[in-house]
Scaffold this motif. Structure first.
Motif, PDB file in Angstrom:
ATOM      1  N   UNK A   1      32.440  35.971  35.897  1.00  0.00           N
ATOM      2  CA  UNK A   1      32.636  36.455  34.529  1.00  0.00           C
ATOM      3  C   UNK A   1      34.077  36.202  34.077  1.00  0.00           C
ATOM      4  N   UNK A   2      35.026  36.399  34.980  1.00  0.00           N
ATOM      5  CA  UNK A   2      36.436  36.159  34.644  1.00  0.00           C
ATOM      6  C   UNK A   2      36.685  34.670  34.411  1.00  0.00           C
ATOM      7  N   UNK A   3      35.974  33.830  35.128  1.00  0.00           N
ATOM      8  CA  UNK A   3      36.104  32.386  34.906  1.00  0.00           C
ATOM      9  C   UNK A   3      35.427  31.994  33.593  1.00  0.00           C
ATOM     10  N   UNK A   4      34.275  32.612  33.311  1.00  0.00           N
ATOM     11  CA  UNK A   4      33.511  32.250  32.115  1.00  0.00           C
ATOM     12  C   UNK A   4      34.297  32.477  30.825  1.00  0.00           C
ATOM     13  N   UNK A   5      35.109  33.554  30.771  1.00  0.00           N
ATOM     14  CA  UNK A   5      35.864  33.817  29.544  1.00  0.00           C
ATOM     15  C   UNK A   5      37.051  32.869  29.386  1.00  0.00           C
ATOM     16  N   UNK A   6      37.350  32.086  30.419  1.00  0.00           N
ATOM     17  CA  UNK A   6      38.462  31.144  30.358  1.00  0.00           C
ATOM     18  C   UNK A   6      38.011  29.696  30.159  1.00  0.00           C
ATOM     19  N   UNK A   7      36.711  29.452  30.271  1.00  0.00           N
ATOM     20  CA  UNK A   7      36.180  28.084  30.220  1.00  0.00           C
ATOM     21  C   UNK A   7      36.579  27.362  28.939  1.00  0.00           C
TER      22      UNK A   7
ATOM     23  N   UNK B   1      46.861  34.194  46.269  1.00  0.00           N
ATOM     24  CA  UNK B   1      46.838  33.818  44.842  1.00  0.00           C
ATOM     25  C   UNK B   1      48.087  33.030  44.460  1.00  0.00           C
ATOM     26  N   UNK B   2      47.903  32.119  43.528  1.00  0.00           N
ATOM     27  CA  UNK B   2      48.997  31.316  42.978  1.00  0.00           C
ATOM     28  C   UNK B   2      49.162  31.724  41.516  1.00  0.00           C
ATOM     29  N   UNK B   3      50.372  31.650  40.998  1.00  0.00           N
ATOM     30  CA  UNK B   3      50.647  32.086  39.633  1.00  0.00           C
ATOM     31  C   UNK B   3      50.432  30.996  38.597  1.00  0.00           C
ATOM     32  N   UNK B   4      49.194  30.668  38.301  1.00  0.00           N
ATOM     33  CA  UNK B   4      48.898  29.671  37.271  1.00  0.00           C
ATOM     34  C   UNK B   4      49.037  30.305  35.891  1.00  0.00           C
ATOM     35  N   UNK B   5      49.747  29.640  34.977  1.00  0.00           N
ATOM     36  CA  UNK B   5      49.934  30.189  33.636  1.00  0.00           C
ATOM     37  C   UNK B   5      49.652  29.173  32.536  1.00  0.00           C
ATOM     38  N   UNK B   6      49.479  27.898  32.893  1.00  0.00           N
ATOM     39  CA  UNK B   6      49.234  26.884  31.868  1.00  0.00           C
ATOM     40  C   UNK B   6      47.814  27.006  31.330  1.00  0.00           C
ATOM     41  N   UNK B   7      47.617  26.593  30.092  1.00  0.00           N
ATOM     42  CA  UNK B   7      46.297  26.677  29.475  1.00  0.00           C
ATOM     43  C   UNK B   7      45.266  25.806  30.182  1.00  0.00           C
ATOM     44  N   UNK B   8      45.710  24.737  30.841  1.00  0.00           N
ATOM     45  CA  UNK B   8      44.765  23.841  31.511  1.00  0.00           C
ATOM     46  C   UNK B   8      44.246  24.411  32.827  1.00  0.00           C
ATOM     47  N   UNK B   9      44.813  25.526  33.259  1.00  0.00           N
ATOM     48  CA  UNK B   9      44.399  26.142  34.517  1.00  0.00           C
ATOM     49  C   UNK B   9      43.666  27.455  34.292  1.00  0.00           C
ATOM     50  N   UNK B  10      42.754  27.752  35.208  1.00  0.00           N
ATOM     51  CA  UNK B  10      42.166  29.078  35.242  1.00  0.00           C
ATOM     52  C   UNK B  10      43.238  30.014  35.796  1.00  0.00           C
ATOM     53  N   UNK B  11      43.315  31.196  35.236  1.00  0.00           N
ATOM     54  CA  UNK B  11      44.333  32.148  35.656  1.00  0.00           C
ATOM     55  C   UNK B  11      43.759  33.104  36.693  1.00  0.00           C
ATOM     56  N   UNK B  12      44.571  33.489  37.661  1.00  0.00           N
ATOM     57  CA  UNK B  12      44.134  34.494  38.634  1.00  0.00           C
ATOM     58  C   UNK B  12      44.350  35.894  38.079  1.00  0.00           C
TER      59      UNK B  12
ATOM     60  N   UNK C   1      46.109  37.749  26.656  1.00  0.00           N
ATOM     61  CA  UNK C   1      44.859  37.078  26.996  1.00  0.00           C
ATOM     62  C   UNK C   1      44.088  36.711  25.734  1.00  0.00           C
ATOM     63  N   UNK C   2      44.040  37.626  24.768  1.00  0.00           N
ATOM     64  CA  UNK C   2      43.314  37.361  23.521  1.00  0.00           C
ATOM     65  C   UNK C   2      43.966  36.236  22.716  1.00  0.00           C
ATOM     66  N   UNK C   3      45.291  36.162  22.739  1.00  0.00           N
ATOM     67  CA  UNK C   3      45.991  35.097  22.011  1.00  0.00           C
ATOM     68  C   UNK C   3      45.706  33.739  22.638  1.00  0.00           C
ATOM     69  N   UNK C   4      45.726  33.677  23.959  1.00  0.00           N
ATOM     70  CA  UNK C   4      45.535  32.401  24.667  1.00  0.00           C
ATOM     71  C   UNK C   4      44.071  31.988  24.762  1.00  0.00           C
ATOM     72  N   UNK C   5      43.162  32.910  24.542  1.00  0.00           N
ATOM     73  CA  UNK C   5      41.726  32.630  24.639  1.00  0.00           C
ATOM     74  C   UNK C   5      41.031  33.014  23.345  1.00  0.00           C
TER      75      UNK C   5
END
Length: 186
Positions: free
Chosen positions: A132-138, A55-66, A101-105
């Motif tokens: 499902x985890x990807x769907x809530x970030x789309x 896993x990589x630590x993605x945190x930007x809004x343009x990326x899906x988060x792990x 998570x709720x603030x960013x999504x």
């Protein structure tokens, strides 16, 4: 006393030779038969190397988060938090992750957040999330990248791995690199 010490020393020497040498070399030999000779799966993009099985630590809004990581995505050593589900510190950490998570999504409700998005995996290095985890970030990713949600959902569907046995998963790194590749084409 000699009756007990001599066999103990022999056993110690045998175990040291076996586990430090013979066993280690046999495992190395088996690894050479594996894909990539046991070195993992490496993807290189624009001169930067990524391990797709870590896993990589993605945190930007343009990326899906792990999934969150208890070891800060450090591939040198894996591990969980070792805190039980009733530990107050652990519960506070999970609550902080939920709030973030709720603030960013926006638009996602607490009940819709998959548990994997707020709890670390056992190794802290799991490179996959569920569809499902990807769907809530789309929505967040599509907005940050100026893409339609339908297009991002299609990309998620394309990169969903459907094993013969087990659950469907998405490699977060592969998904983010695919979306980054689209951005560089514009």
């Amino acid at each position: 006393m000699k009756k007990h010490i001599i066999p103990a020393i022999r056993l110690t020497v045998f175990c040291a030779v076996f586990f430090s040498g013979i066993y280690t070399l046999s495992i190395l030999g088996v690894a050479q038969l594996a894909p990539n000779q046991g070195n993992g799966f490496i993807t290189e993009v624009n001169g930067k190397r990524y391990h797709t099985n870590v896993a990589q630590g993605f945190t930007q809004n343009k990326h899906f988060w792990p999934r969150p990581s208890a070891v800060d995505y450090n591939g040198a050593g894996s591990g969980g938090s070792n805190k039980g589900p009733s530990n107050p510190d652990y519960l506070a950490l999970v609550q902080t992750r939920i709030d973030s998570f709720l603030i960013k999504n926006p638009g996602v409700e607490r009940k819709d957040i998959p548990a994997e998005m707020v709890t670390a995996s056992g190794s802290g290095l799991d490179p996959h999330i569920s569809p499902q985890a990807a769907a809530v970030q789309v929505k967040r990713v599509a907005k940050a990248r100026n893409l339609s949600e339908a297009f991002v959902q299609k990309k998620v569907a394309e990169l969903t791995q459907k094993p013969l046995l087990g659950t469907e998963v998405i490699n977060v790194l592969e998904l983010n690199l695919a979306l980054d590749g689209l951005s560089s084409l514009k």
